[in-house]
Design an enzyme around this catalytic site. Structure first.
Site, mmCIF file in Angstrom:
data_model
loop_
_atom_site.group_PDB
_atom_site.id
_atom_site.type_symbol
_atom_site.label_atom_id
_atom_site.label_comp_id
_atom_site.label_asym_id
_atom_site.label_seq_id
_atom_site.Cartn_x
_atom_site.Cartn_y
_atom_site.Cartn_z
ATOM 1 N N SER A 129 0.871 -1.176 0.000
ATOM 2 C CA SER A 129 0.000 0.000 0.000
ATOM 3 C C SER A 129 0.911 1.229 0.000
ATOM 4 C CB SER A 129 -0.916 -0.013 1.232
ATOM 5 O OG SER A 129 -1.863 1.033 1.154
ATOM 6 N N CYS B 182 -0.030 7.297 -0.681
ATOM 7 C CA CYS B 182 -1.049 7.686 -1.667
ATOM 8 C C CYS B 182 -0.977 9.156 -2.071
ATOM 9 C CB CYS B 182 -2.451 7.385 -1.112
ATOM 10 S SG CYS B 182 -2.884 8.381 0.348
ATOM 11 N N SER C 121 -7.184 3.192 6.908
ATOM 12 C CA SER C 121 -7.362 1.745 6.857
ATOM 13 C C SER C 121 -8.008 1.299 5.547
ATOM 14 C CB SER C 121 -8.212 1.299 8.047
ATOM 15 O OG SER C 121 -8.313 -0.101 8.093
#
Length: 329
Positions: A5, A8, A314
């Site tokens: 992940s 971002c 999350s």
């Protein structure tokens, strides 16, 4: 298996969009650089990021690397709503497996907006609901692009439903989209994810100052609604654009509160808004929407603000679990 992940911030839709020139992508590019040189490649990869990653140079570099290493992959743009969960949280996902074994479904070159066992009609529906809907109402505080000049009198808007009127800073399209979402029986009602009201809930009620300042910007939902906007890490600290708030006074109609409210003096305005009994969703309720098990909890030393920050960063457990199931299957 590698689960990734990457940061971002370089890919958010409203922002600098530095992409691969943003220093925060260095760790991700380093992984892509060393992947082809590993003596033993991972069998499986799952990657998550925000919507916007799918049009980035970083994503293009990822696909080139996967192809070089002999991975089969599939991309998705998914929100928990496609699993019947009343929360919009549109995210980019990629699953990849080593060797040329194809997945059990065929979607070469496509970014799927539903899981492969869900039909095409639903997929097309989600492209409208999630791609347009999220762009309208689920932008986080760092991404929002709110046009305060857009009001109820835009000449190019469709007619309102009979007896309805625009309040807050909504457009006709936003109001109709919310109505459609609340009418979708394939999505559960919020009440299935809520805690019982008790005295401890008083700490979650929106302060009077925030009510007066942000009332026209709040996304207000009831327990019987089948929708909520994306909860961000700023939820509970910032009001605007960070997630829906819950109306706990079920017998009060929003229209009766907001109609002509801008004409009232401040004290009367606050009295009217207070009748809605608006509160933030609790951390436990957001965790429920994210799919965290009932036994999950935060350590006592973690503050409510910290809980919101962690939950805002999350993923939805059910969405990820289903993707892993598809990947391993």
């Amino acid at each position: 298996m590698i689960l990734m992940s990457p940061p971002c911030q370089p890919f958010t839709r409203i922002g600098l969009q530095g992409d691969i020139s943003d220093p925060r992508t260095k760790s991700f590019l380093y992984i892509l650089d060393i992947l082809p040189r590993l003596q033993k490649l991972p069998k499986y990869i799952l990657l998550e990021n925000v919507r916007g990653f799918e049009s980035s140079s970083a994503r293009n570099e990822l696909l080139r690397t996967l192809a070089t290493c002999g991975f089969t992959y599939q991309e998705f743009l998914l929100s928990p709503t496609c699993l019947g969960i009343p929360n919009s949280r549109l995210r980019y996902f990629l699953i990849a497996k080593l060797h040329q074994e194809p997945f059990s479904f065929q979607a070469p070159g496509q970014i799927l907006t539903r899981f492969p066992d869900q039909n095409l009609e639903d997929s097309l529906k989600d492209k409208v609901t999630d791609k347009v809907g999220e762009a309208c109402s689920s932008l986080c505080s760092e991404e929002k692009n709110l046009d305060l000049n857009v009001g109820p009198n835009c000449s190019n808007k469709k007619s309102l439903p009979t007896g309805a009127f625009l309040f807050k800073l909504e457009t006709v399209e936003e109001m109709e989209r919310k109505h459609d979402q609340d009418s979708d029986s394939s999505i559960q009602m919020l009440k299935a994810f809520l805690e019982e009201e008790n005295e401890e809930m008083s700490q979650y009620f929106i302060p009077p100052k925030s009510l007066l300042r942000y009332a026209f910007l709040l996304d207000i939902v009831k327990p019987t609604c089948r929708r909520s906007t994306c909860f961000t890490k700023g939820y509970g600290h910032y009001v605007e654009g960070t997630g829906s708030v819950l109306q706990t006074a079920l017998d009060v109609q929003l229209e009766s509160v907001f109609k002509h409210i801008e004409e009232l003096p401040e004290e009367e305005k606050l009295m009217k808004l207070s009748t809605l009994k608006l509160r933030y969703f609790t951390p436990r309720e957001i965790a429920n929407l994210h799919g965290f098990p009932s036994e999950f909890g935060f350590p006592n030393k973690v503050t409510v603000k910290q809980c919101y920050r962690l939950l805002g960063n999350s993923l939805n457990v059910h969405v990820v679990a289903k993707l892993i199931s598809i990947l391993l299957g």
